[in-house]
Scaffold this active site. Structure first.
Site, PDB file in Angstrom:
ATOM      1  N   GLU A  87       0.825  -1.343  -0.072  1.00 44.27           N
ATOM      2  CA  GLU A  87      -0.099   0.001  -0.008  1.00 44.27           C
ATOM      3  C   GLU A  87       0.833   1.300   0.010  1.00 44.27           C
ATOM      4  OE1 GLU A  87      -2.280   1.069   3.465  1.00 44.27           O
ATOM      5  OE2 GLU A  87      -1.082  -0.137   4.819  1.00 44.27           O
ATOM      6  N   ASP A  88       1.977   1.378   0.717  1.00 45.25           N
ATOM      7  CA  ASP A  88       2.653   2.577   0.913  1.00 45.25           C
ATOM      8  C   ASP A  88       3.596   2.552  -0.413  1.00 45.25           C
ATOM      9  OD1 ASP A  88       1.843   2.512   3.411  1.00 45.25           O
ATOM     10  OD2 ASP A  88       3.486   1.526   4.249  1.00 45.25           O
ATOM     11  N   ASP A 105       1.008   3.878  -2.753  1.00 44.20           N
ATOM     12  CA  ASP A 105       0.484   5.470  -2.443  1.00 44.20           C
ATOM     13  C   ASP A 105       1.597   6.536  -3.244  1.00 44.20           C
ATOM     14  OD1 ASP A 105      -2.101   4.988  -1.656  1.00 44.20           O
ATOM     15  OD2 ASP A 105      -1.112   4.863   0.516  1.00 44.20           O
ATOM     16  N   PHE A 154     -14.605  10.348  -4.159  1.00 43.72           N
ATOM     17  CA  PHE A 154     -13.982   9.477  -3.327  1.00 43.72           C
ATOM     18  C   PHE A 154     -14.889   8.630  -2.471  1.00 43.72           C
ATOM     19  CE2 PHE A 154     -11.555   8.336   0.405  1.00 43.72           C
ATOM     20  CZ  PHE A 154     -10.478   8.049  -0.137  1.00 43.72           C
ATOM     21  N   ARG A 168     -13.930   1.305   6.534  1.00 39.85           N
ATOM     22  CA  ARG A 168     -13.572  -0.028   5.835  1.00 39.85           C
ATOM     23  C   ARG A 168     -14.628  -1.202   6.129  1.00 39.85           C
ATOM     24  NH1 ARG A 168      -8.450   0.401   3.631  1.00 39.85           N
ATOM     25  NH2 ARG A 168      -6.701   1.281   4.674  1.00 39.85           N
TER      26      ARG A 168
HETATM   27  P1  IMP Z   1      -5.791   1.224   1.066  1.00 38.40           P
HETATM   28  O1  IMP Z   1      -5.682   2.704   1.458  1.00 38.40           O
HETATM   29  O2  IMP Z   1      -4.702   0.438   1.290  1.00 38.40           O
HETATM   30  O3  IMP Z   1      -7.280   0.765   1.364  1.00 38.40           O
HETATM   31  O4  IMP Z   1      -5.730   1.105  -0.503  1.00 38.40           O
HETATM   32  C1  IMP Z   1      -6.645   1.668  -1.409  1.00 38.40           C
HETATM   33  C2  IMP Z   1      -6.037   2.465  -2.696  1.00 38.40           C
HETATM   34  O5  IMP Z   1      -7.184   2.862  -3.470  1.00 38.40           O
HETATM   35  C3  IMP Z   1      -5.205   3.756  -2.154  1.00 38.40           C
HETATM   36  O6  IMP Z   1      -4.027   3.559  -2.828  1.00 38.40           O
HETATM   37  C4  IMP Z   1      -6.006   4.741  -2.423  1.00 38.40           C
HETATM   38  O7  IMP Z   1      -5.419   5.974  -2.732  1.00 38.40           O
HETATM   39  C5  IMP Z   1      -6.597   4.313  -3.787  1.00 38.40           C
HETATM   40  N1  IMP Z   1      -8.156   4.793  -3.990  1.00 38.40           N
HETATM   41  C6  IMP Z   1      -8.486   5.327  -5.234  1.00 38.40           C
HETATM   42  N2  IMP Z   1      -9.728   6.008  -5.197  1.00 38.40           N
HETATM   43  C7  IMP Z   1     -10.196   5.661  -3.892  1.00 38.40           C
HETATM   44  C8  IMP Z   1     -11.348   5.934  -3.367  1.00 38.40           C
HETATM   45  O8  IMP Z   1     -12.446   6.459  -3.798  1.00 38.40           O
HETATM   46  N3  IMP Z   1     -11.376   5.458  -1.948  1.00 38.40           N
HETATM   47  C9  IMP Z   1     -10.767   5.002  -1.324  1.00 38.40           C
HETATM   48  N4  IMP Z   1      -9.210   4.876  -1.762  1.00 38.40           N
HETATM   49  C10 IMP Z   1      -9.122   5.074  -3.158  1.00 38.40           C
HETATM   50 MG    MG Z   2      -6.725   3.973   1.592  1.00 38.25          MG
END
Ligand code: IMP
Ligand code: MG
Length: 150
Positions: free
Chosen positions: A69-70, A73, A122, A135
């Site tokens: 994830e990191d 991102d 979002f 979540r």
């Molecule tokens: P998480 O943060 O580990 O759950 O990974 C979800 C990924 O989806 C992250 O990279 C978020 O930046 C990306 N993302 C893209 N669009 C959305 C959204 O609308 N809601 C939540 N996460 C999103």
């Molecule tokens: Mg996220």
């Protein structure tokens, strides 16, 4: 306080998500007959989807979970991830995504299995978070903008 108060609009109901998982699972079951299936997911957002999808696949399958994830991102893309998996020499790789937000595509990539196309909003719930919250909502909803602008 209920997390639902922060939701502007429910985009996909629990019933719709369940039905889509059943549909996608049935298709994967059909496509992977007689093959060795390994389901790989990326933490954290996709865990709820994985948990539901795998129970809709009527084949023996293994699972793997990547903690990236990191890196994601900070700009790592799904296509890079695909390259990483290619290193394991699989017979084939396919991408399944429950939600597709084409308006935010960073690289030209088409998933093989797509659940729902979502607008450029979002969204949270069903695994997706804002600031690690929401979540556990059973549906996918658009977050009220005042939640992330305040
Ligand atoms: P998480 O943060 O580990 O759950 O990974 C979800 C990924 O989806 C992250 O990279 C978020 O930046 C990306 N993302 C893209 N669009 C959305 C959204 O609308 N809601 C939540 N996460 C999103
Ligand atoms: Mg996220």
């Amino acid at each position: 306080m209920s997390q639902s108060n922060d939701i502007l609009q429910v985009l996909l109901t629990e019933e719709q998500l369940k039905a889509k998982c059943a549909e996608m699972g049935a298709q994967i079951t059909k496509d992977y007959q007689g093959k060795n299936l390994l389901l790989v997911t990326v933490l954290k957002g996709a865990v709820v989807y994985l948990a539901d999808l795998m129970r809709c696949i009527d084949l023996p399958c293994a699972i793997d979970i990547l903690i990236v994830e990191d890196i994601l991102d900070s700009g790592m893309t799904l296509s890079y991830l695909k390259g990483l998996l290619q290193g394991r020499n699989p017979a084939s790789i396919r991408i399944a995504t429950l939600l597709d937000k084409p308006s935010r595509r960073k690289v030209d990539l088409q998933a093989d299995y797509v659940g729902y196309e979502v607008p450029d909003e979002f969204v949270v719930g069903y695994g997706l978070d804002y600031d690690e919250k929401y979540r556990n909502l059973p549906y996918v909803g658009i977050l009220k903008p005042e939640v992330y602008t305040k």
